[in-house]
Design a protein around this motif. Structure first.
Motif, PDB file in Angstrom:
ATOM      1  N   PHE A 196      -4.695  -6.809  -2.608  1.00 18.41           N
ATOM      2  CA  PHE A 196      -5.565  -5.675  -2.311  1.00 18.41           C
ATOM      3  C   PHE A 196      -5.144  -5.016  -1.004  1.00 18.41           C
ATOM      4  CE2 PHE A 196      -9.249  -3.718  -0.348  1.00 18.41           C
ATOM      5  CZ  PHE A 196      -9.767  -2.947  -1.382  1.00 18.41           C
ATOM      6  N   LYS A 197      -4.878  -5.830   0.014  1.00 20.23           N
ATOM      7  CA  LYS A 197      -4.477  -5.296   1.317  1.00 20.23           C
ATOM      8  C   LYS A 197      -3.152  -4.550   1.222  1.00 20.23           C
ATOM      9  CE  LYS A 197      -6.874  -8.912   3.880  1.00 20.23           C
ATOM     10  NZ  LYS A 197      -6.740 -10.047   4.791  1.00 20.23           N
ATOM     11  N   LEU A 198      -2.202  -5.139   0.498  1.00 21.28           N
ATOM     12  CA  LEU A 198      -0.903  -4.473   0.327  1.00 21.28           C
ATOM     13  C   LEU A 198      -1.058  -3.145  -0.396  1.00 21.28           C
ATOM     14  CD1 LEU A 198       1.335  -7.531  -0.610  1.00 21.28           C
ATOM     15  CD2 LEU A 198       1.411  -6.214   1.514  1.00 21.28           C
ATOM     16  N   GLU A 199      -1.887  -3.119  -1.413  1.00 22.38           N
ATOM     17  CA  GLU A 199      -2.102  -1.885  -2.172  1.00 22.38           C
ATOM     18  C   GLU A 199      -2.813  -0.838  -1.313  1.00 22.38           C
ATOM     19  OE1 GLU A 199      -1.264   0.550  -5.078  1.00 22.38           O
ATOM     20  OE2 GLU A 199      -0.667  -1.557  -5.124  1.00 22.38           O
ATOM     21  N   ALA A 200      -3.749  -1.270  -0.474  1.00 30.77           N
ATOM     22  CA  ALA A 200      -4.448  -0.334   0.410  1.00 30.77           C
ATOM     23  C   ALA A 200      -3.472   0.284   1.411  1.00 30.77           C
ATOM     24  CB  ALA A 200      -5.574  -1.059   1.145  1.00 30.77           C
ATOM     25  N   VAL A 201      -2.580  -0.532   1.964  1.00 28.47           N
ATOM     26  CA  VAL A 201      -1.587  -0.020   2.910  1.00 28.47           C
ATOM     27  C   VAL A 201      -0.618   0.903   2.190  1.00 28.47           C
ATOM     28  CG1 VAL A 201       0.317  -0.663   4.438  1.00 28.47           C
ATOM     29  CG2 VAL A 201      -1.808  -1.974   4.471  1.00 28.47           C
ATOM     30  N   LYS A 222       0.670   4.599   3.194  1.00 22.51           N
ATOM     31  CA  LYS A 222       2.063   4.789   3.586  1.00 22.51           C
ATOM     32  C   LYS A 222       2.902   5.519   2.534  1.00 22.51           C
ATOM     33  CE  LYS A 222       2.212   3.019   7.647  1.00 22.51           C
ATOM     34  NZ  LYS A 222       2.519   3.882   8.769  1.00 22.51           N
ATOM     35  N   GLU A 223       2.777   5.137   1.286  1.00 27.51           N
ATOM     36  CA  GLU A 223       3.663   5.689   0.266  1.00 27.51           C
ATOM     37  C   GLU A 223       3.076   6.898  -0.453  1.00 27.51           C
ATOM     38  OE1 GLU A 223       4.803   2.503  -2.315  1.00 27.51           O
ATOM     39  OE2 GLU A 223       5.678   1.328  -0.678  1.00 27.51           O
ATOM     40  N   ARG A 224       1.778   6.893  -0.640  1.00 28.73           N
ATOM     41  CA  ARG A 224       1.168   7.998  -1.391  1.00 28.73           C
ATOM     42  C   ARG A 224       0.651   9.105  -0.498  1.00 28.73           C
ATOM     43  NH1 ARG A 224      -2.054   4.210  -5.544  1.00 28.73           N
ATOM     44  NH2 ARG A 224      -0.251   3.176  -6.432  1.00 28.73           N
TER      45      ARG A 224
END
Length: 105
Positions: A19-24, A28-30
């Motif tokens: 979840f944390k990686l997806e939130a970051v 950052k990427e989107r």
């Protein structure tokens, strides 16, 4: 009729590493702003900013999991315990030396 305040439940929410990686990644990427992402994910902005900072400083060891420490933190904790033990041993030896010195006089 008396109205009472609702009791505040102080339970921390726990988020998985994924979840944390997806939130970051969302920020950052989107290109989603931190403010918008935090609103969408129902997070405080500072929490999301900390996750971004943690991932930027140490991507390999970011978000180690519940109750787990980074290797450096684990070593620091081990050394603190060792220092406390050595201080206790030193204090015992000081007391013993003072006791025997008193008897020698």
């Amino acid at each position: 009729m008396f109205l009472t305040k609702p009791e505040f439940v102080n339970e921390r929410r726990k988020f998985s590493r994924e979840f944390k990686l997806e939130a970051v990644r969302l920020v950052k990427e989107r290109g989603v702003s931190v403010a918008q992402a935090s609103r969408d994910l129902d997070l405080h902005e500072n929490v999301l900013r900390k996750w971004i900072r943690d991932l930027a400083t140490d991507p390999q060891h970011a978000f180690p999991g519940h109750g787990q420490m980074k290797p450096e933190q684990f070593e620091i904790e081990r050394l603190r315990k060792e220092v406390a033990k050595l201080k206790a041993e030193r204090d015992i030896l000081k007391k013993a030396a003072a006791y025997f010195a008193k008897d020698a006089i």
